[in-house]
Design a protein around this motif. Structure first.
Motif, PDB file in Angstrom:
ATOM      1  N   LEU A 192       1.086  -6.708  -5.186  1.00 43.33           N
ATOM      2  CA  LEU A 192       1.307  -5.391  -4.589  1.00 43.33           C
ATOM      3  C   LEU A 192       0.720  -5.318  -3.188  1.00 43.33           C
ATOM      4  O   LEU A 192      -0.380  -5.809  -2.935  1.00 43.33           O
ATOM      5  N   GLY A 193       1.467  -4.701  -2.273  1.00 48.87           N
ATOM      6  CA  GLY A 193       0.975  -4.455  -0.917  1.00 48.87           C
ATOM      7  C   GLY A 193       1.010  -5.699  -0.049  1.00 48.87           C
ATOM      8  O   GLY A 193       0.966  -6.832  -0.536  1.00 48.87           O
ATOM      9  N   HIS A 194       1.119  -5.477   1.261  1.00 46.41           N
ATOM     10  CA  HIS A 194       1.070  -6.566   2.233  1.00 46.41           C
ATOM     11  C   HIS A 194       0.566  -5.978   3.543  1.00 46.41           C
ATOM     12  O   HIS A 194       1.057  -4.942   3.998  1.00 46.41           O
ATOM     13  N   ARG A 195      -0.397  -6.650   4.147  1.00 50.79           N
ATOM     14  CA  ARG A 195      -1.025  -6.106   5.356  1.00 50.79           C
ATOM     15  C   ARG A 195      -0.057  -5.992   6.522  1.00 50.79           C
ATOM     16  O   ARG A 195      -0.289  -5.201   7.442  1.00 50.79           O
TER      17      ARG A 195
ATOM     18  N   LEU B  43       1.345   1.420  -3.638  1.00 50.40           N
ATOM     19  CA  LEU B  43       1.610   0.136  -3.000  1.00 50.40           C
ATOM     20  C   LEU B  43       2.973  -0.382  -3.442  1.00 50.40           C
ATOM     21  O   LEU B  43       3.352  -0.233  -4.600  1.00 50.40           O
ATOM     22  N   HIS B  44       3.688  -0.992  -2.516  1.00 52.80           N
ATOM     23  CA  HIS B  44       4.993  -1.564  -2.822  1.00 52.80           C
ATOM     24  C   HIS B  44       4.835  -2.985  -3.361  1.00 52.80           C
ATOM     25  O   HIS B  44       3.853  -3.668  -3.094  1.00 52.80           O
TER      26      HIS B  44
ATOM     27  N   ASN C  29       5.288  -6.896  -3.430  1.00 50.92           N
ATOM     28  CA  ASN C  29       5.450  -7.902  -2.388  1.00 50.92           C
ATOM     29  C   ASN C  29       6.179  -9.120  -2.961  1.00 50.92           C
ATOM     30  O   ASN C  29       6.574  -9.135  -4.123  1.00 50.92           O
TER      31      ASN C  29
ATOM     32  N   THR D 213       0.374   1.673 -10.943  1.00 48.03           N
ATOM     33  CA  THR D 213      -0.638   1.602  -9.880  1.00 48.03           C
ATOM     34  C   THR D 213      -0.424   2.683  -8.833  1.00 48.03           C
ATOM     35  O   THR D 213      -1.373   3.071  -8.144  1.00 48.03           O
TER      36      THR D 213
ATOM     37  N   THR E  51      -3.050   4.105  -6.220  1.00 51.85           N
ATOM     38  CA  THR E  51      -2.783   3.708  -4.838  1.00 51.85           C
ATOM     39  C   THR E  51      -1.312   3.355  -4.707  1.00 51.85           C
ATOM     40  O   THR E  51      -0.849   2.431  -5.377  1.00 51.85           O
TER      41      THR E  51
ATOM     42  N   ARG F   2      -8.351  -6.881  -7.993  1.00 52.27           N
ATOM     43  CA  ARG F   2      -7.213  -6.217  -7.359  1.00 52.27           C
ATOM     44  C   ARG F   2      -5.945  -6.586  -8.125  1.00 52.27           C
ATOM     45  O   ARG F   2      -5.875  -7.641  -8.755  1.00 52.27           O
TER      46      ARG F   2
END
Length: 423
Positions: free
Chosen positions: A307-310, A352-353, A355, A346, A350, A303
């Motif tokens: 990038l990304g955070h739940r 994704l912002h 993080n 990316t 996908t 991965r």
């Protein structure tokens, strides 16, 4: 042997503060905290100084506490713990109800830590460590192999500092706060120095910089570091924080609780994530283009870090705050451009912002720090949050963080196993 459940109270029965505390499994001070929150009502003793409490009301609160701490929740059975420290919303997070990014922008890490612990701001507060604590921690850390990672160094430093503190088992609020104000600077002082040692009276960010970079620290870069520490001080019940609360629930002292958090932090999905983002960023800077680097990461089945955070469907507010500061530092421009290239590349696959791990990577890479620097910043910052959660947990019923296992093994009775010869 199971603890016996208290017998049901009679109607109109009233309890003293001590009896109510015993039924709830908390300290007497916490009983009055329940009153101030409107969870209990009290009645003054006629002609006396104490208060009494309706037994059935106390029992109802005790049942509710047991229910909430048993792990059941309305969101699918996940563990739910009441806390007054941090609230996370889809695009923001708050420390004791105050916007965390605004606090970090206007106050130092030490000031934000004090707010988290006590609900009071102490302008100009600086944490200093006792010489005995620093000496013990440095001696222990200096004995470790040269390749030892930062989290291991911090964990060893925390244990050494604990051994040097004969009052570590005092879990009163004042004692734990004293431990916190001494432990955090002790952890920083125990780390190897890359540049001349800073005075113990200087801001913590300035002392930490000397452990992370061989370059001189300019005012703007120190501000980024101090803001990063303040932004990362807590983030609700992250995995490491949950470990701290479990330790505190068993009444482990503050040093041991922090050590439990450091043990969990070392995982690649938690504190070490910024190091992975740092290395990715350097690869993009070397290549001059994110596309081939991202392609290789995906080809290897990895991965993309940073990038990304739940918890944030949009932009991570911590990253937004740090990127805003980094834009004012000219030498951070190449790393910022590489980070934007990673996000844009990316996004074709996908969306994704970025993080906070990617923002930390931009800072550490542009400041000439090693890939492990982000992990160190994260660990030092989060120690204050762990202390806040430990303090909160010390006020709750002991050993409440005890979920029940769902056994799925062979049904007993099973025959005794046959002895196997040694190979």
């Amino acid at each position: 042997m199971r603890d016996q459940e208290p017998s049901a109270p009679h109607a109109d029965q009233r309890l003293t503060t001590k009896e109510a505390a015993e039924l709830l499994g908390v300290k007497p001070e916490t009983v009055y905290a329940y009153v101030s929150r409107g969870q209990l009502t009290s009645r003054r003793v006629p002609g006396g100084r104490g208060s009494t409490f309706d037994a059935q009301e106390v029992e109802a609160l005790a049942r509710r506490n047991r229910r909430e701490s048993s792990g059941s929740s309305a969101s699918g059975g996940e563990l739910s713990v009441r806390t007054r420290i941090t609230l996370i919303e889809p695009d923001a997070y708050y420390f004791r109800g105050v916007d965390a990014t605004e606090l970090a922008a206007r106050h130092t890490y030490e000031e934000v830590a004090e707010w988290l612990w006590t609900g009071r701001l102490r302008p100009g507060v600086t944490f200093t460590a006792p010489e005995a604590s620093v000496t013990a921690a440095r001696r222990a850390v200096d004995a470790l192999p040269e390749h030892t990672g930062p989290t291991d160094r911090l964990r060893v430093a925390a244990i050494a500092a604990a051994v040097a503190d004969p009052l570590r088992f005092d879990l009163s609020e004042d004692a734990v706060l004293g431990t916190a104000r001494a432990l955090i600077p002790t952890l920083v002082a125990a780390l190897p120095t890359r540049r001349g040692r800073r005075s113990g009276d200087s801001p913590l960010a300035q002392r930490l910089w000397a452990r992370l970079s061989g370059r001189d620290a300019d005012e703007d870069s120190l501000r980024v570091l101090d803001t990063a520490l303040a932004l990362l001080v807590d983030h609700d019940l992250a995995a490491s924080t949950l470990a701290v609360r479990v330790a505190a629930s068993a009444r482990a002292h503050a040093y041991a609780a922090v050590s439990a958090g450091l043990g969990v932090l070392e995982g690649p999905l938690h504190g070490a994530a910024s190091g992975l983002a740092h290395r990715l960023l350097l690869d993009v800077l070397d290549e001059g283009d994110a596309a081939p680097v991202i392609a290789e990461e995906l080809r290897a089945g990895r991965r993309i870090p940073g990038l990304g955070h739940r918890l944030y469907p949009g932009e991570d507010p911590r990253a937004r705050a740090l990127f805003g500061l980094l834009e004012g530092i000219p030498r951070a421009a190449p790393a910022l451009a590489a980070a934007r290239d990673i996000v844009a590349t990316t996004a074709r696959h996908t969306p994704l912002h970025a993080n906070v791990d990617l923002a930390l990577a931009v800072f550490t890479a542009s400041a000439g720090m090693p890939a492990t620097a982000g992990e160190t910043i994260f660990a030092v910052a989060r120690t204050a949050g762990w202390i806040a959660h430990a303090l909160e947990e010390y006020g709750e019923r002991p050993l409440r963080m005890r979920p029940s296992g769902h056994y799925v093994g062979p049904r007993p009775p099973q025959p005794l196993p046959e002895p196997q010869p040694l190979s």
